[in-house]
Write a protein that holds these residues in place. Sequence first.
Motif, PDB file in Angstrom:
ATOM      1  N   LEU A 201       0.819  -1.212   0.000  1.00 21.02           N
ATOM      2  CA  LEU A 201       0.000   0.000   0.000  1.00 21.02           C
ATOM      3  C   LEU A 201       0.854   1.263   0.000  1.00 21.02           C
ATOM      4  N   ARG A 202       2.056   1.149  -0.541  1.00 17.77           N
ATOM      5  CA  ARG A 202       2.893   2.341  -0.672  1.00 17.77           C
ATOM      6  C   ARG A 202       2.248   3.338  -1.636  1.00 17.77           C
ATOM      7  N   ALA A 203       2.535   4.606  -1.411  1.00 17.14           N
ATOM      8  CA  ALA A 203       2.009   5.665  -2.276  1.00 17.14           C
ATOM      9  C   ALA A 203       2.598   5.537  -3.681  1.00 17.14           C
ATOM     10  N   GLU A 204       1.766   5.776  -4.682  1.00 15.72           N
ATOM     11  CA  GLU A 204       2.174   5.607  -6.082  1.00 15.72           C
ATOM     12  C   GLU A 204       2.205   6.946  -6.822  1.00 15.72           C
ATOM     13  N   TYR A 205       3.176   7.070  -7.718  1.00 22.24           N
ATOM     14  CA  TYR A 205       3.193   8.177  -8.681  1.00 22.24           C
ATOM     15  C   TYR A 205       4.056   7.745  -9.855  1.00 22.24           C
ATOM     16  N   ALA A 206       4.187   8.615 -10.852  1.00 23.39           N
ATOM     17  CA  ALA A 206       4.989   8.280 -12.026  1.00 23.39           C
ATOM     18  C   ALA A 206       5.874   9.457 -12.412  1.00 23.39           C
ATOM     19  N   LEU A 207       6.980   9.139 -13.054  1.00 26.60           N
ATOM     20  CA  LEU A 207       7.886  10.146 -13.611  1.00 26.60           C
ATOM     21  C   LEU A 207       7.933   9.979 -15.123  1.00 26.60           C
ATOM     22  N   LEU A 208       7.606  11.034 -15.825  1.00 31.20           N
ATOM     23  CA  LEU A 208       7.624  11.041 -17.289  1.00 31.20           C
ATOM     24  C   LEU A 208       8.794  11.889 -17.767  1.00 31.20           C
ATOM     25  N   ASP A 209       9.689  11.280 -18.539  1.00 33.01           N
ATOM     26  CA  ASP A 209      10.847  11.974 -19.096  1.00 33.01           C
ATOM     27  C   ASP A 209      10.580  12.330 -20.551  1.00 33.01           C
ATOM     28  N   ILE A 210      10.732  13.604 -20.874  1.00 29.86           N
ATOM     29  CA  ILE A 210      10.648  14.081 -22.258  1.00 29.86           C
ATOM     30  C   ILE A 210      11.915  14.870 -22.542  1.00 29.86           C
ATOM     31  N   ASP A 211      12.693  14.396 -23.506  1.00 26.27           N
ATOM     32  CA  ASP A 211      13.923  15.102 -23.844  1.00 26.27           C
ATOM     33  C   ASP A 211      13.785  15.795 -25.190  1.00 26.27           C
ATOM     34  N   ASP A 212      14.887  16.259 -25.718  1.00 20.34           N
ATOM     35  CA  ASP A 212      14.832  17.032 -26.964  1.00 20.34           C
ATOM     36  C   ASP A 212      14.322  16.223 -28.148  1.00 20.34           C
ATOM     37  N   LYS A 213      14.429  14.906 -28.071  1.00 17.91           N
ATOM     38  CA  LYS A 213      13.955  14.057 -29.159  1.00 17.91           C
ATOM     39  C   LYS A 213      12.511  13.598 -28.961  1.00 17.91           C
ATOM     40  N   GLY A 214      11.939  13.883 -27.783  1.00 13.04           N
ATOM     41  CA  GLY A 214      10.553  13.500 -27.529  1.00 13.04           C
ATOM     42  C   GLY A 214      10.434  12.604 -26.306  1.00 13.04           C
ATOM     43  N   TYR A 215       9.535  11.634 -26.386  1.00 18.57           N
ATOM     44  CA  TYR A 215       9.318  10.715 -25.259  1.00 18.57           C
ATOM     45  C   TYR A 215      10.584   9.908 -24.994  1.00 18.57           C
ATOM     46  N   ALA A 216      11.078   9.956 -23.739  1.00 21.87           N
ATOM     47  CA  ALA A 216      12.303   9.240 -23.395  1.00 21.87           C
ATOM     48  C   ALA A 216      12.035   8.057 -22.477  1.00 21.87           C
ATOM     49  N   ASN A 217      11.173   8.254 -21.463  1.00 25.93           N
ATOM     50  CA  ASN A 217      10.974   7.171 -20.502  1.00 25.93           C
ATOM     51  C   ASN A 217       9.803   7.504 -19.590  1.00 25.93           C
ATOM     52  N   VAL A 218       9.196   6.460 -19.039  1.00 30.61           N
ATOM     53  CA  VAL A 218       8.277   6.620 -17.916  1.00 30.61           C
ATOM     54  C   VAL A 218       8.667   5.605 -16.854  1.00 30.61           C
ATOM     55  N   SER A 219       8.694   6.038 -15.609  1.00 30.98           N
ATOM     56  CA  SER A 219       8.997   5.118 -14.512  1.00 30.98           C
ATOM     57  C   SER A 219       7.905   5.239 -13.457  1.00 30.98           C
ATOM     58  N   PHE A 220       7.473   4.097 -12.961  1.00 31.06           N
ATOM     59  CA  PHE A 220       6.433   4.048 -11.944  1.00 31.06           C
ATOM     60  C   PHE A 220       7.090   3.877 -10.582  1.00 31.06           C
ATOM     61  N   LYS A 221       6.724   4.742  -9.657  1.00 33.22           N
ATOM     62  CA  LYS A 221       7.356   4.768  -8.346  1.00 33.22           C
ATOM     63  C   LYS A 221       6.360   4.362  -7.255  1.00 33.22           C
ATOM     64  N   ARG A 222       6.896   3.715  -6.210  1.00 34.46           N
ATOM     65  CA  ARG A 222       6.134   3.421  -4.997  1.00 34.46           C
ATOM     66  C   ARG A 222       6.961   3.897  -3.810  1.00 34.46           C
ATOM     67  N   VAL A 223       6.304   4.629  -2.925  1.00 34.25           N
ATOM     68  CA  VAL A 223       7.010   5.317  -1.851  1.00 34.25           C
ATOM     69  C   VAL A 223       6.398   4.939  -0.505  1.00 34.25           C
ATOM     70  N   SER A 224       7.229   4.477   0.419  1.00 32.98           N
ATOM     71  CA  SER A 224       6.759   4.142   1.759  1.00 32.98           C
ATOM     72  C   SER A 224       6.506   5.412   2.573  1.00 32.98           C
ATOM     73  N   TYR A 225       5.566   5.324   3.492  1.00 31.60           N
ATOM     74  CA  TYR A 225       5.312   6.421   4.425  1.00 31.60           C
ATOM     75  C   TYR A 225       4.790   5.821   5.721  1.00 31.60           C
ATOM     76  N   ASP A 226       4.745   6.629   6.766  1.00 31.63           N
ATOM     77  CA  ASP A 226       4.367   6.168   8.095  1.00 31.63           C
ATOM     78  C   ASP A 226       2.848   6.250   8.273  1.00 31.63           C
ATOM     79  N   ILE A 227       2.181   5.104   8.225  1.00 37.02           N
ATOM     80  CA  ILE A 227       0.728   5.068   8.381  1.00 37.02           C
ATOM     81  C   ILE A 227       0.322   5.570   9.765  1.00 37.02           C
ATOM     82  N   LYS A 228       1.105   5.247  10.781  1.00 36.58           N
ATOM     83  CA  LYS A 228       0.783   5.708  12.143  1.00 36.58           C
ATOM     84  C   LYS A 228       0.776   7.232  12.215  1.00 36.58           C
TER      85      LYS A 228
END
Length: 288
Positions: A201-228
């Motif tokens: 149940l880590r928090a989710e987001y994504a990183l989209l890379d666009i460089d001078d040539k156009g679409y370069a990469n997408v990476s999906f991230k999961r981040v831990s946090y303190d539920i308490k």
Amino acid sequence: MRHKIAILSDIHGNLTALRHVLEDAKAEHATEYWFLGDLMTPGPGTNTLFKLLNSLNLKVFIRGNWDDLVLTILNGDTKYLNYDSPGYIHVAKMDQYISQSLAEPYFEQLQQSKMSQFLEINGLKIQITHNILEKNFGHQLLPYEDQHNFDDLIVDPNVDIAVYGHTHHQLMRTTRKEQIIINPGAIGQPYTEWKKFANDLRAEYALLDIDDKGYANVSFKRVSYDIKEELNLAKINHLPYYELYDELLHTGIARTHDFDILKKYNDMYNYRDQVIEFVEKVNAEKLT
């Protein structure tokens, strides 16, 4: 110019998760941020969520379906009014909680936000929505839905990339024409039916890379946090339906549409009478 875009969606009031995601995005050297909607409820966060997002290089702020529910009730719109519906009582009680602290400039920001936005970056045309273009609710774009639903998501044939939120599932796929479709997942309420993944149940987001040539990469991230820490924040702020928020953060199970469970808590805490008084007051103020 290179763009490293942190795509954020479905925070749902989870302030602690958002803080940790933003720390991660900064460590990843994100250059700008897009928010795809559903900022508040069922979590305790209100003003600080806006403050954090507005402190960023925020290029997109989209309105989601839960944002619309906040606006509907706080604007005195009675189209969903039904005091006999446990679901309506739940939504209205959460809106009452929000109304007790939400600053007027942030309410106006939410009210002025759009359901879609189109950008062009380094020659790429990008469509950004919460769900489909004309409707920010519904189940058309769940990962297992028909291919034609994803083809229909893109309304302009010249769009290269479509980004949407709402479904709480990280996803990358294409249309039949191979236009790219991205969903960053949910910061506040990640969800999956697959049991081996359901406990993550880590928090989710994504990183989209666009460089001078156009679409370069997408990476999906999961981040831990303190539920308490998040639950302590909810308790300090006297969050309604605290027990259900505790369950959500520990299990991923949302009771939004479980009317029997909602009725149990509505009856336990007398939420129905509180909502009637609150809604009647809001509606009377809008008439004067």
